[in-house]
Design a protein around this motif. Structure first.
Motif, PDB file in Angstrom:
ATOM      1  N   GLY A  53       2.614  13.369  -3.273  1.00  0.00           N
ATOM      2  CA  GLY A  53       3.761  13.230  -2.370  1.00  0.00           C
ATOM      3  C   GLY A  53       4.253  11.788  -2.320  1.00  0.00           C
ATOM      4  N   GLN A  54       3.325  10.846  -2.206  1.00  0.00           N
ATOM      5  CA  GLN A  54       3.700   9.428  -2.187  1.00  0.00           C
ATOM      6  C   GLN A  54       4.362   9.026  -3.504  1.00  0.00           C
ATOM      7  N   MET A  68      -9.234   8.690   6.447  1.00  0.00           N
ATOM      8  CA  MET A  68      -9.865   9.244   5.255  1.00  0.00           C
ATOM      9  C   MET A  68      -8.998   9.064   4.003  1.00  0.00           C
ATOM     10  N   ILE A  69      -7.684   8.976   4.200  1.00  0.00           N
ATOM     11  CA  ILE A  69      -6.793   8.897   3.039  1.00  0.00           C
ATOM     12  C   ILE A  69      -6.973   7.590   2.260  1.00  0.00           C
ATOM     13  N   PHE A  98      -1.611  14.263  -1.259  1.00  0.00           N
ATOM     14  CA  PHE A  98      -0.949  13.159  -0.566  1.00  0.00           C
ATOM     15  C   PHE A  98      -0.431  12.132  -1.579  1.00  0.00           C
ATOM     16  N   LEU A 156      -6.824  17.439  -0.999  1.00  0.00           N
ATOM     17  CA  LEU A 156      -5.745  17.058  -0.085  1.00  0.00           C
ATOM     18  C   LEU A 156      -5.275  15.631  -0.308  1.00  0.00           C
ATOM     19  N   VAL A 157      -6.199  14.717  -0.591  1.00  0.00           N
ATOM     20  CA  VAL A 157      -5.766  13.338  -0.849  1.00  0.00           C
ATOM     21  C   VAL A 157      -5.004  13.282  -2.176  1.00  0.00           C
ATOM     22  N   GLY A 194      -1.876   3.518   2.257  1.00  0.00           N
ATOM     23  CA  GLY A 194      -2.106   3.357   3.692  1.00  0.00           C
ATOM     24  C   GLY A 194      -1.733   4.604   4.461  1.00  0.00           C
ATOM     25  N   SER A 195      -2.454   4.894   5.530  1.00  0.00           N
ATOM     26  CA  SER A 195      -2.168   6.031   6.402  1.00  0.00           C
ATOM     27  C   SER A 195      -2.960   5.840   7.672  1.00  0.00           C
ATOM     28  N   ASP A 196      -2.435   6.346   8.781  1.00  0.00           N
ATOM     29  CA  ASP A 196      -3.201   6.308  10.021  1.00  0.00           C
ATOM     30  C   ASP A 196      -4.423   7.210   9.938  1.00  0.00           C
ATOM     31  N   VAL A 197      -4.378   8.132   8.972  1.00  0.00           N
ATOM     32  CA  VAL A 197      -5.518   9.022   8.791  1.00  0.00           C
ATOM     33  C   VAL A 197      -6.506   8.296   7.885  1.00  0.00           C
TER      34      VAL A 197
END
Lengths: 339, 339
Positions: B132-133, B46-47, B129, B125-126, B41-44
């Protein structure tokens, strides 16, 4: 280092600039640099080649210096700060390698971008390797709290980059949208780099939060000045190559402001050049003219000074220790710098 | 799931296959799947779009199942295994996103690769992400030893991919070179996924090492079978699309063996197609003919069984607990599978 162009007529309050910081962290940075070199090593020859091309290309290493300085500020004694500082620089380097692939950039720090020499493939994978090495170094330090902060930053950085990708070429981007991008892609790592200093020194939460706030606001100021410099700063006559953001269709704060302050005809210009990517001879000069007409560069630098002021105030908690003084001077360096 | 083609005339000793593992970890996997969904989940927007395109595309989730199973094997009670299992799957997903960019792949698991729908930029980039998660989740578990193991795997995976990039199109690759690539790009994550189970359960070093050895050898077997299947497996008449590795110029074990066993003329064929990338109509059929002529597919599968046997022996330490039995059956599944 280039020439520092004063961005404001008022006397710059921190003309000491980055000198005191460099002096403060010099012994630690020697160890950080040695550490960075040793951790890019691999039997796979392409890894140190690609990594060192970028790492040795003369970046200022501002982020790892901030980690060392906030550790000193916190009275830390140990060697965790050196490893965390190296981790921060590796995370930054990994981001640059991936950014250049995402943006299709040809140059980085005045040299050919790694992707132009070894290809996008190697840039993606060596970035991943550096990220893995960064996490290995953090784990060695053994602070779960520092790990949480830096892992969080890694996710937020990527999130900010995706946000920028989605916002790219969209002239409807608001100042708030753009600030969210900046917090992610730039300020989150500055904030984490500064927060881990007091964290590993086991300082009170208030000091951790103050260091984080300093880093976050410094990072925002840093990025806004960068955005202004990309259009030549206030005077558009630096030696630096200008217009990279313009050519890549990046919507940065100067454009957000000029777009909003502009006429219908001017908005059509920004849409054609940045959204549609149809850039003709003379368009960069016209963009710079419009930015000047609406005071968009001055306003961007004014915003940067606002965040700089917040960064300074966050430091007040630490009194007049020499490390606090050096960190204050960095704010002046960042808001008055030219590359 | 496709059809399981027996790869050997001898009766497959573990016809139970992956069923007992799935049953063993079913309650935990429900939580892992919910966790995976919540952490993309993300406010962005596209993620989650990009992440879920791949995550919901029906991978077997073998790696997180291995983490849960080795935790059960170790008598672990807690919820760290669920978070580590989700981390392992995120690391794997991030790798796939980046691999497809590096290989220029158009398809993944029978669907268009994410890069074909959202572009290379978003895939890079995803992937970052998700990495990182993954680290954020690991940190939440709070085991520095598990963190060390998984951070190490992240660096080794990237190293293996770079090694493959450097070895790609090089027909001089030896079997040992190629095994080093396989250990990195595939087996390291299997090994880490299995090792963290006994680690978070605080089991003795010998059990941690045994679980790691099981995972490492299982991962090598898995990759070698994959390599054989890419040329259609032993019989080249599966429904699966064959020849991706061939078209991408990847030097895998079947090719290494056929090249070494081949005539000068045959070596010229491999050099033209894989090194020079000049592939003409009928070349894939010729490649498959040469692999069959030299028994390269059979030999690759024989090697896979060798590593499978090592994986089984590593498990002996755990006696006949149900979890050990389920993990044994996985070896049979891996060495006898078709996608």
């Amino acid at each position: 280092m280039g020439v520092v162009v004063p961005l404001d007529e008022r006397p710059v309050p921190d003309e000491a600039g980055i000198g005191p910081l460099i002096e403060l962290v010099a012994p630690g940075m020697e160890r950080v640099n040695a550490f960075i070199l040793s951790r890019t090593g691999s039997d796979v020859a392409m890894i140190p080649e690609v990594a060192n091309h970028l790492i040795s290309s003369g970046g200022k290493r501002l982020r790892p210096m901030l980690t060392l300085a906030t550790a000193i500020l916190s009275g830390y004694s140990g060697d965790g700060d050196v490893k965390l500082a190296a981790s921060v620089e590796f995370m930054h380097t990994a981001t640059l390698l991936h950014d250049d692939v995402v943006d299709g950039s040809e140059m980085r720090r005045g040299k050919l971008a790694a992707r132009m020499l070894w290809g996008n493939e190697a840039s993606v994978l060596v970035g991943d390797f550096l990220l893995g090495q960064a996490f290995k170094m953090m784990v060695e330090v053994g602070s779960l709290e520092a790990l949480r902060i830096l892992a969080d930053a890694a996710a937020v950085i990527a999130e900010g980059e995706v946000m920028q990708l989605a916002a790219a070429k969209n002239t409807a981007t608001t100042e708030d949208d753009y600030l969210a991008v900046v917090r992610g892609k730039t300020a989150a790592l500055f904030a984490a780099a500064c927060e881990v200093g007091p964290v590993i020194a086991d300082r009170p939460k208030a000091e951790q939060a103050a260091a984080r706030s300093y880093g976050m606001n410094l990072g925002i100021a840093f990025q806004l000045v960068d955005d202004a410099l990309d259009y030549g700063g206030r005077e558009a006559k630096l030696g630096k190559k200008v217009g990279d953001d313009f050519r890549e269709g990046k919507i940065t704060l100067p454009v957000v402001l000029a777009y909003r302050r502009g006429s219908a005809e001017e908005r059509a210009f920004w849409k054609r050049t940045l959204e549609d990517g149809r850039i003709e001879d003379g368009d960069l000069a016209e963009a710079i003219r419009l930015l000047a007409k609406h005071g968009a560069i001055d306003a961007t630098l004014e915003r940067a000074r606002h965040y700089g002021a917040m960064a300074r105030d966050a430091l007040a908690l630490f009194g007049d220790r020499p490390a606090a003084k050096a960190l204050l001077d960095v704010v002046g360096f960042v808001t008055a710098r030219a590359h």
